[in-house]
Enzyme design. Structure first.
Site, PDB file in Angstrom:
ATOM      1  N   ARG A 101       5.278 -25.060  -3.490  1.00 34.84           N
ATOM      2  CA  ARG A 101       4.355 -24.103  -3.688  1.00 34.84           C
ATOM      3  C   ARG A 101       3.081 -24.601  -3.500  1.00 34.84           C
ATOM      4  O   ARG A 101       2.038 -23.611  -3.136  1.00 34.84           O
ATOM      5  CB  ARG A 101       4.708 -23.647  -5.171  1.00 34.84           C
ATOM      6  N   LYS A 129      12.484 -37.852  -8.652  1.00 38.59           N
ATOM      7  CA  LYS A 129      13.684 -37.275  -8.972  1.00 38.59           C
ATOM      8  C   LYS A 129      14.543 -38.617  -9.370  1.00 38.59           C
ATOM      9  O   LYS A 129      14.557 -39.890  -8.832  1.00 38.59           O
ATOM     10  CB  LYS A 129      14.189 -36.655  -7.680  1.00 38.59           C
TER      11      LYS A 129
END
Length: 466
Positions: free
Chosen positions: A313, A239
């Site tokens: 996920r 990020k």
């Protein structure tokens, strides 16, 4: 915060009285030499639960702003202005008094004159036992939401998967909740390739936390699954600096699940409830999982990693597979899953997904009742063709389009819920909550900065009524 009940208004001049009045202005004033907190009821439209939530929080925020530590309210003033049963009104007030009085001060130096909190609220009037019980219940719920906020606010350097597991045990001290923690060996035996794959780059070992509260005789359980990424750098798809800030809160779903179950135990909800938390750090290193890697999940399905920053996920998929062993009557997963959820809804509500329209309706109603608001997005079968199927594996963890990210994240999870052997339908009823929009409080919430503690109140209502 202490709640004290009186038949008549206290006369102590140091206790500020709450006065509800017409108009939009809410201020602290003086009347007869005593401080008064004037709360504007708005434009005269119907006063609903949403306005009640804001009003309760304003009371505490204004008191703190004026350094008032004790306030008094006439309960009948609230009863006549809000179309809510008296016991429920008491609960809503108590919950939101507690939420508004919270600040995360663990790492701050104590001021010379102490912390600025409201210490006591006096409730006067004819207070029946059921109303007192409503206030008591509200304080329990509010206290657990604040405990959730403390967990989520804790910096990543002090909130590792191991520490999160210990925090779960601490939350259930003296409560009838069994906590089991699986390590790498046990997860390896279960073939949890998703959890183990995401955790490869971190020095801190992953944990799979199992919480069991069994108070519903032989009823099938409700299973709550919370995403527990205790710090998310994005992995090798790292990020930006701005994007990495607040990523210690990427375990907010896990924090909520822990304190939902603690609340259920304290309220003695007669249900069987299971909590599952895959807890990992997502770190870059020479051991990290890589774009292009293929992970074999606990279900046996394979997932090609397109982006290591779509790790939530992946770990949730193993937890959803593990949930099947309980033959649950409902599974709800809670996760700060996608930034796309914020793009879709802003920061006023969490996104919900389900194949069951009746569950969607139930969650929306309970969201309004609890104050943890939710709104649905579609989960149509056609979305399976929009980029979750793999070329070199059964599935990919990140889609190739920049559109519909929250939907495609949910559709990925659906692959681990549905029954592949049946023409349609799921192994169990399932709701996915993408709580990323409500990870932190925003201006207008009348809450301290930091974790908002959602959707804890919603899930408590669910367990009470489902």
């Amino acid at each position: 915060m202490k709640l004290t009940f009186y038949e008549k208004r206290p006369k102590d001049k140091n206790i500020a009285r709450i006065v509800l009045r017409e108009g939009n202005e809410s201020v602290v004033g003086v009347q007869g030499g005593k401080k008064v907190i004037y709360i504007g009821l708005g434009d005269g439209l119907r006063l609903n639960r949403r306005k009640l939530v804001s009003l309760a929080r304003k009371v505490v925020v204004l008191a703190k702003g004026a350094k008032i530590s004790c306030v008094a309210l006439d309960f009948k003033d609230f009863v006549k202005n809000f179309e809510v049963a008296a016991s429920e009104l008491a609960e809503v007030l108590a919950v939101n008094f507690e939420l508004a009085n919270f600040e995360f001060v663990k790492y701050k130096s104590r001021p010379r004159d102490g912390w600025n909190f409201v210490k006591e609220i006096f409730v006067f009037g004819k207070i029946m036992p059921e109303i007192k019980n409503g206030f008591k219940k509200g304080q329990i719920v509010g206290g657990e939401v604040n405990a959730c906020r403390i967990l989520a606010n804790t910096p990543g350097g002090e909130m590792t998967p191991k520490v999160l597991a210990e925090a779960a045990k601490t939350a259930f001290k003296n409560l009838p909740v069994k906590v089991s923690v699986l390590g790498c060996k046990e997860m390896g035996d279960l073939k949890m390739g998703g959890v183990l794959g995401v955790a490869k780059g971190a020095k801190e070992e992953p944990k799979f936390i199992i919480m069991e509260y069994m108070a519903g005789a032989k009823d099938k359980p409700v299973v709550l699954v919370g995403k527990g990424v205790t710090f998310d750098t994005g992995g090798l798809n790292i990020k930006t600096g701005e994007g990495m800030y607040e990523m210690h809160m990427d375990m907010s779903g896990a924090a909520s699940v822990i304190h939902v179950i603690a609340t259920a135990a304290k309220l003695k909800i007669a249900k069987n409830i299971i909590g599952l938390i895959p807890a990992v750090e997502n770190m870059p290193s020479n051991e990290s999982f890589r774009p292009g890697d293929v992970l074999r999940m606990m279900s046996g399905k394979t997932v090609e990693i397109i982006n290591t920053d779509a790790e939530g996920r992946v770990i949730l998929a193993d937890a959803l597979t593990y949930a099947k062993k309980y033959k649950p009557r409902l599974v709800v997963d809670v996760a700060t899953l996608t930034g796309a959820a914020l793009a879709a809804l802003g920061q006023r509500a969490s996104v919900i997904f389900s194949k069951d329209d009746s569950l969607i309706k139930t969650f929306q109603e309970l969201g309004e009742e609890s104050g943890d608001y939710v709104w649905p997005l579609p989960l149509w079968d056609e979305y399976e063709d929009d980029g979750i199927k793999g070329v070199f594996a059964d599935l990919v963890n990140a889609h190739k389009t920049r559109y519909g990210g929250a939907i495609l994240g949910a559709m990925f999870l659906w692959q681990f819920v549905k029954d592949d052997k049946a023409k349609a339908g799921a192994v169990f009823p399932w709701v996915h909550i993408d709580m990323a929009p409500r990870m932190t409080s925003i201006e207008g919430d009348w809450l301290a900065k930091g974790a908002a503690g959602e959707p804890t109140r919603l899930l408590v209502k669910l367990l009470e009524k489902f």
